[in-house]
Motif scaffolding. Structure first.
Motif, PDB file in Angstrom:
ATOM      1  N   ALA A   1      13.083 -13.803 -53.495  1.00 15.58           N
ATOM      2  CA  ALA A   1      12.163 -14.025 -54.624  1.00 15.58           C
ATOM      3  C   ALA A   1      11.370 -15.315 -54.427  1.00 15.58           C
ATOM      4  N   LEU A   2      12.002 -16.346 -53.873  1.00 17.87           N
ATOM      5  CA  LEU A   2      11.298 -17.601 -53.589  1.00 17.87           C
ATOM      6  C   LEU A   2      10.176 -17.395 -52.586  1.00 17.87           C
ATOM      7  N   LEU A   3      10.450 -16.569 -51.588  1.00 16.07           N
ATOM      8  CA  LEU A   3       9.480 -16.339 -50.517  1.00 16.07           C
ATOM      9  C   LEU A   3       8.423 -15.308 -50.909  1.00 16.07           C
TER      10      LEU A   3
ATOM     11  N   ALA B   1      10.763 -23.614 -52.910  1.00 11.89           N
ATOM     12  CA  ALA B   1      11.840 -24.305 -52.198  1.00 11.89           C
ATOM     13  C   ALA B   1      13.160 -24.084 -52.922  1.00 11.89           C
ATOM     14  N   ILE B   2      14.222 -24.511 -52.269  1.00 14.00           N
ATOM     15  CA  ILE B   2      15.556 -24.497 -52.860  1.00 14.00           C
ATOM     16  C   ILE B   2      15.912 -25.954 -53.143  1.00 14.00           C
ATOM     17  N   GLU B   3      16.220 -26.243 -54.390  1.00 14.60           N
ATOM     18  CA  GLU B   3      16.644 -27.593 -54.754  1.00 14.60           C
ATOM     19  C   GLU B   3      18.143 -27.561 -55.002  1.00 14.60           C
ATOM     20  N   GLY B   4      18.801 -28.632 -54.646  1.00 15.67           N
ATOM     21  CA  GLY B   4      20.231 -28.702 -54.859  1.00 15.67           C
ATOM     22  C   GLY B   4      20.662 -30.112 -55.172  1.00 15.67           C
TER      23      GLY B   4
ATOM     24  N   THR C   1      13.089 -25.836 -47.778  1.00 14.21           N
ATOM     25  CA  THR C   1      12.146 -24.719 -47.823  1.00 14.21           C
ATOM     26  C   THR C   1      12.649 -23.617 -46.898  1.00 14.21           C
ATOM     27  N   PRO C   2      13.037 -22.469 -47.460  1.00 16.02           N
ATOM     28  CA  PRO C   2      13.552 -21.377 -46.623  1.00 16.02           C
ATOM     29  C   PRO C   2      12.424 -20.679 -45.868  1.00 16.02           C
ATOM     30  N   THR C   3      12.796 -20.067 -44.750  1.00 12.02           N
ATOM     31  CA  THR C   3      11.812 -19.332 -43.953  1.00 12.02           C
ATOM     32  C   THR C   3      12.177 -17.865 -43.797  1.00 12.02           C
ATOM     33  N   ALA C   4      13.422 -17.506 -44.141  1.00 16.36           N
ATOM     34  CA  ALA C   4      13.863 -16.118 -44.003  1.00 16.36           C
ATOM     35  C   ALA C   4      14.568 -15.688 -45.296  1.00 16.36           C
ATOM     36  N   PRO C   5      14.375 -14.428 -45.707  1.00 16.47           N
ATOM     37  CA  PRO C   5      14.982 -13.948 -46.951  1.00 16.47           C
ATOM     38  C   PRO C   5      16.455 -13.550 -46.768  1.00 16.47           C
ATOM     39  N   VAL C   6      17.271 -14.482 -46.341  1.00 13.23           N
ATOM     40  CA  VAL C   6      18.704 -14.251 -46.157  1.00 13.23           C
ATOM     41  C   VAL C   6      19.475 -15.242 -47.021  1.00 13.23           C
ATOM     42  N   ALA C   7      20.757 -14.984 -47.204  1.00 16.18           N
ATOM     43  CA  ALA C   7      21.599 -15.910 -47.961  1.00 16.18           C
ATOM     44  C   ALA C   7      21.646 -17.254 -47.233  1.00 16.18           C
ATOM     45  N   HIS C   8      21.532 -18.339 -47.988  1.00 14.01           N
ATOM     46  CA  HIS C   8      21.567 -19.694 -47.435  1.00 14.01           C
ATOM     47  C   HIS C   8      22.801 -20.412 -47.952  1.00 14.01           C
TER      48      HIS C   8
ATOM     49  N   ASP D   1      30.135 -27.065 -50.567  1.00  8.73           N
ATOM     50  CA  ASP D   1      29.793 -25.774 -49.992  1.00  8.73           C
ATOM     51  C   ASP D   1      29.288 -24.873 -51.116  1.00  8.73           C
ATOM     52  N   THR D   2      28.029 -24.475 -51.048  1.00  5.12           N
ATOM     53  CA  THR D   2      27.464 -23.594 -52.054  1.00  5.12           C
ATOM     54  C   THR D   2      26.442 -22.672 -51.399  1.00  5.12           C
ATOM     55  N   THR D   3      26.255 -21.494 -51.992  1.00  5.98           N
ATOM     56  CA  THR D   3      25.393 -20.483 -51.380  1.00  5.98           C
ATOM     57  C   THR D   3      24.367 -19.967 -52.386  1.00  5.98           C
ATOM     58  N   MET D   4      23.141 -19.753 -51.900  1.00  7.62           N
ATOM     59  CA  MET D   4      22.119 -19.060 -52.688  1.00  7.62           C
ATOM     60  C   MET D   4      22.002 -17.655 -52.100  1.00  7.62           C
ATOM     61  N   PRO D   5      22.182 -16.618 -52.936  1.00 12.62           N
ATOM     62  CA  PRO D   5      22.133 -15.245 -52.438  1.00 12.62           C
ATOM     63  C   PRO D   5      20.775 -14.868 -51.860  1.00 12.62           C
ATOM     64  N   ALA D   6      20.779 -13.871 -51.000  1.00 19.87           N
ATOM     65  CA  ALA D   6      19.562 -13.416 -50.316  1.00 19.87           C
ATOM     66  C   ALA D   6      18.497 -12.945 -51.304  1.00 19.87           C
TER      67      ALA D   6
END
Length: 188
Positions: free
Chosen positions: A104-106, A32-35, A74-81, A94-99
């Motif tokens: 790598a998470l997926l 998952a992505i935690e923030g 929890t991301p479902t696609a390997p794209v920038a979020h 406003d913050t971004t996690m690169p693709a």
């Protein structure tokens, strides 16, 4: 008379403002992505809706921060979020996690993997069950949260603008003292 004018002038000067910046950060946490979202003064944003957007601007989903300003997605696609939240009064996180990090998470190989990469050996903790890995990840997250907050608060307190502002006040006070001394010497 001059002293009265000086006192009135000093009273009319603006007082320092206790401004704060928005803190928004995301990091990998298992699959998952935690923030976290909050302010640099330590006030976090509880029960705040966080919208997640893809690189094309399409809404991928939403999540909500907990009582301490943290969220999981929890991301479902390997794209920038890109994570956005409106904290009110003109404050927008406003913050971004690169693709690459999302991929790598997926467990998906990045699009442009280097051809000379050495073969992967067994990952640390490969013999652990999924429940054990999840528990270790939770423990590490809980231990890292206070450190992240302290680092953000330190950055806010000791930035270049604050240092230059302090030097400006010192130089201004010396200038005022020299001006008053010169006026006294000329008048007396």
């Amino acid at each position: 008379m001059r002293r009265l004018a000086l006192i009135l002038t000093l009273c009319a000067l603006p007082l320092p403002v206790a401004a704060h910046k928005v803190i928004a950060s995301v990091f990998p946490s298992g699959t998952a992505i935690e923030g976290e979202i909050g302010f640099s003064n330590g006030a976090m944003a509880p029960d705040l809706t966080v919208q997640v957007y893809g690189p094309d601007g399409a809404l991928l989903g939403e999540t909500v921060t907990d009582a301490e300003g943290f969220f999981l997605y929890t991301p479902t696609a390997p794209v920038a979020h890109t994570f956005r939240a409106d904290l009110g009064a003109g404050h927008v996180a406003d913050t971004t996690m690169p693709a690459e990090e999302v991929a790598a998470l997926l467990g998906v190989a990045p699009a442009a993997a280097p051809p000379s990469a050495p073969p992967q050996t067994a990952a640390p903790g490969a013999g652990l069950s999924a429940a054990d890995r999840a528990e270790i990840a939770r423990i590490v997250r809980d231990e890292m949260r206070p450190l992240r907050r302290e680092i953000a608060a330190y950055r806010e307190k000791n930035d270049l603008q604050t240092i230059l502002g302090g030097l400006g006040y010192i130089l201004g006070l010396f200038g005022l003292a020299f001006y008053i001394a010169a006026r006294r010497k000329l008048n007396g």
